[in-house]
Design a protein around this motif. Structure first.
Motif, PDB file in Angstrom:
ATOM      1  N   LEU A  79       0.860  -1.184   0.000  1.00  0.00           N
ATOM      2  CA  LEU A  79       0.000   0.000   0.000  1.00  0.00           C
ATOM      3  C   LEU A  79       0.895   1.231   0.000  1.00  0.00           C
ATOM      4  O   LEU A  79       1.936   1.249   0.649  1.00  0.00           O
ATOM      5  N   GLU A  80       0.443   2.271  -0.701  1.00  0.00           N
ATOM      6  CA  GLU A  80       1.180   3.529  -0.735  1.00  0.00           C
ATOM      7  C   GLU A  80       0.185   4.683  -0.768  1.00  0.00           C
ATOM      8  O   GLU A  80      -0.696   4.713  -1.629  1.00  0.00           O
ATOM      9  N   ALA A  81       0.318   5.600   0.172  1.00  0.00           N
ATOM     10  CA  ALA A  81      -0.539   6.793   0.178  1.00  0.00           C
ATOM     11  C   ALA A  81      -0.081   7.712  -0.954  1.00  0.00           C
ATOM     12  O   ALA A  81       1.105   7.968  -1.106  1.00  0.00           O
ATOM     13  N   LEU A  82      -1.046   8.217  -1.749  1.00  0.00           N
ATOM     14  CA  LEU A  82      -0.698   9.085  -2.876  1.00  0.00           C
ATOM     15  C   LEU A  82      -0.987  10.549  -2.603  1.00  0.00           C
ATOM     16  O   LEU A  82      -0.172  11.417  -2.903  1.00  0.00           O
ATOM     17  N   GLN A  83      -2.170  10.837  -2.086  1.00  0.00           N
ATOM     18  CA  GLN A  83      -2.557  12.222  -1.819  1.00  0.00           C
ATOM     19  C   GLN A  83      -3.137  12.317  -0.432  1.00  0.00           C
ATOM     20  O   GLN A  83      -4.002  11.505  -0.091  1.00  0.00           O
ATOM     21  N   PRO A  84      -2.725  13.232   0.368  1.00  0.00           N
ATOM     22  CA  PRO A  84      -1.612  14.155   0.124  1.00  0.00           C
ATOM     23  C   PRO A  84      -0.279  13.423   0.209  1.00  0.00           C
ATOM     24  O   PRO A  84      -0.161  12.389   0.863  1.00  0.00           O
ATOM     25  N   ALA A  85       0.715  13.976  -0.444  1.00  0.00           N
ATOM     26  CA  ALA A  85       2.044  13.367  -0.477  1.00  0.00           C
ATOM     27  C   ALA A  85       2.657  13.270   0.912  1.00  0.00           C
ATOM     28  O   ALA A  85       3.525  12.446   1.159  1.00  0.00           O
ATOM     29  N   SER A  86       2.194  14.095   1.837  1.00  0.00           N
ATOM     30  CA  SER A  86       2.748  14.096   3.197  1.00  0.00           C
ATOM     31  C   SER A  86       2.250  12.914   4.036  1.00  0.00           C
ATOM     32  O   SER A  86       2.820  12.626   5.086  1.00  0.00           O
ATOM     33  N   ALA A  87       1.216  12.221   3.584  1.00  0.00           N
ATOM     34  CA  ALA A  87       0.691  11.075   4.342  1.00  0.00           C
ATOM     35  C   ALA A  87       1.696   9.931   4.265  1.00  0.00           C
ATOM     36  O   ALA A  87       2.055   9.475   3.182  1.00  0.00           O
ATOM     37  N   ARG A  88       2.160   9.494   5.407  1.00  0.00           N
ATOM     38  CA  ARG A  88       3.140   8.405   5.466  1.00  0.00           C
ATOM     39  C   ARG A  88       2.511   7.215   6.184  1.00  0.00           C
ATOM     40  O   ARG A  88       2.089   7.330   7.327  1.00  0.00           O
ATOM     41  N   LEU A  89       2.466   6.099   5.479  1.00  0.00           N
ATOM     42  CA  LEU A  89       1.900   4.891   6.074  1.00  0.00           C
ATOM     43  C   LEU A  89       2.925   4.204   6.967  1.00  0.00           C
ATOM     44  O   LEU A  89       4.115   4.166   6.637  1.00  0.00           O
ATOM     45  N   GLY A  90       2.433   3.662   8.068  1.00  0.00           N
ATOM     46  CA  GLY A  90       3.287   2.853   8.925  1.00  0.00           C
ATOM     47  C   GLY A  90       3.514   1.488   8.282  1.00  0.00           C
ATOM     48  O   GLY A  90       3.098   1.230   7.140  1.00  0.00           O
ATOM     49  N   LYS A  91       4.163   0.618   9.018  1.00  0.00           N
ATOM     50  CA  LYS A  91       4.464  -0.726   8.519  1.00  0.00           C
ATOM     51  C   LYS A  91       3.166  -1.465   8.177  1.00  0.00           C
ATOM     52  O   LYS A  91       2.197  -1.434   8.927  1.00  0.00           O
ATOM     53  N   LEU A  92       3.171  -2.140   7.040  1.00  0.00           N
ATOM     54  CA  LEU A  92       2.008  -2.890   6.576  1.00  0.00           C
ATOM     55  C   LEU A  92       1.784  -4.112   7.457  1.00  0.00           C
ATOM     56  O   LEU A  92       2.709  -4.869   7.731  1.00  0.00           O
ATOM     57  N   LYS A  93       0.541  -4.271   7.903  1.00  0.00           N
ATOM     58  CA  LYS A  93       0.155  -5.426   8.720  1.00  0.00           C
ATOM     59  C   LYS A  93      -0.691  -6.348   7.857  1.00  0.00           C
ATOM     60  O   LYS A  93      -1.722  -5.947   7.327  1.00  0.00           O
ATOM     61  N   LEU A  94      -0.217  -7.603   7.730  1.00  0.00           N
ATOM     62  CA  LEU A  94      -0.904  -8.599   6.920  1.00  0.00           C
ATOM     63  C   LEU A  94      -1.041  -9.896   7.710  1.00  0.00           C
ATOM     64  O   LEU A  94      -0.242 -10.152   8.611  1.00  0.00           O
ATOM     65  N   PRO A  95      -2.000 -10.738   7.327  1.00  0.00           N
ATOM     66  CA  PRO A  95      -2.058 -12.070   7.934  1.00  0.00           C
ATOM     67  C   PRO A  95      -0.756 -12.817   7.620  1.00  0.00           C
ATOM     68  O   PRO A  95      -0.083 -12.512   6.626  1.00  0.00           O
ATOM     69  N   ASP A  96      -0.413 -13.793   8.451  1.00  0.00           N
ATOM     70  CA  ASP A  96       0.816 -14.566   8.233  1.00  0.00           C
ATOM     71  C   ASP A  96       0.793 -15.330   6.917  1.00  0.00           C
ATOM     72  O   ASP A  96       1.812 -15.518   6.285  1.00  0.00           O
ATOM     73  N   GLY A  97      -0.377 -15.779   6.516  1.00  0.00           N
ATOM     74  CA  GLY A  97      -0.468 -16.573   5.304  1.00  0.00           C
ATOM     75  C   GLY A  97       0.007 -17.991   5.533  1.00  0.00           C
ATOM     76  O   GLY A  97       0.221 -18.417   6.663  1.00  0.00           O
ATOM     77  N   GLU A  98       0.177 -18.708   4.451  1.00  0.00           N
ATOM     78  CA  GLU A  98       0.631 -20.096   4.552  1.00  0.00           C
ATOM     79  C   GLU A  98       1.860 -20.303   3.677  1.00  0.00           C
ATOM     80  O   GLU A  98       2.021 -19.644   2.650  1.00  0.00           O
TER      81      GLU A  98
END
Length: 155
Positions: A79-98
């Motif tokens: 995931l990447e925030a596009l607008q506004p450019a100043s928005a900074r996403l923290g670390k992506l949280k996902l299920p562990d998966g298999e």
């Protein structure tokens, strides 16, 4: 050279034709003669559907839905925030998966069914870019996909 190729093609055709007329073969036995098609293969955007992007209480969530028999590579989802450019996403949280062994990528983790990708972000971005890649089990891998979503703000 062209006439030799034509002669070989003609001989092969006659041989196959005479064999099929001389010996009745079950339909399954001649399946290898038919070109393979993937008529029931879902297009990439149906195989993995990207749901709404929602921001609530400092967290951005994007849902994906992988169809039955389809998986998403965990490490290819971002995931990447596009607008506004100043928005900074923290670390992506996902299920562990298999765990899954892939012929191209080696040992990887995959996500199936409903997937929720989440990331902390103080203020709601207006748009987010979602990147992902997945495969139809034992069939084909879809090329990397990118979707840009408008973020819905809840509160």
């Amino acid at each position: 050279m062209g006439s030799r190729k034509h002669t070989l093609s003609l001989v092969a055709g006659l041989l196959i034709g005479s064999l099929s007329m001389a010996t009745p073969m079950p339909a399954a036995a001649v399946d290898w003669l038919k070109p393979k098609t993937d008529d029931d293969l879902l297009p990439a955007d149906e195989a993995i559907q990207v749901q709404a992007a929602v921001w609530q209480n400092g967290e951005l969530s994007v849902g994906l839905e992988a169809a039955k028999g389809v998986y998403v590579y965990r490490d290819k989802l971002s995931l990447e925030a596009l607008q506004p450019a100043s928005a900074r996403l923290g670390k992506l949280k996902l299920p562990d998966g298999e765990p899954h062994h892939d012929d191209h990528f080696g040992d990887v983790r995959v996500l199936r069914g409903s997937v929720l990708a989440r990331a902390a972000v103080a203020n709601a971005p207006q748009q987010v870019r979602v990147r992902y890649q997945g495969c139809a089990e034992n069939r084909v891998c879809y090329p990397p996909q990118t979707r840009i979503l408008t973020v819905e703000k809840l509160n």
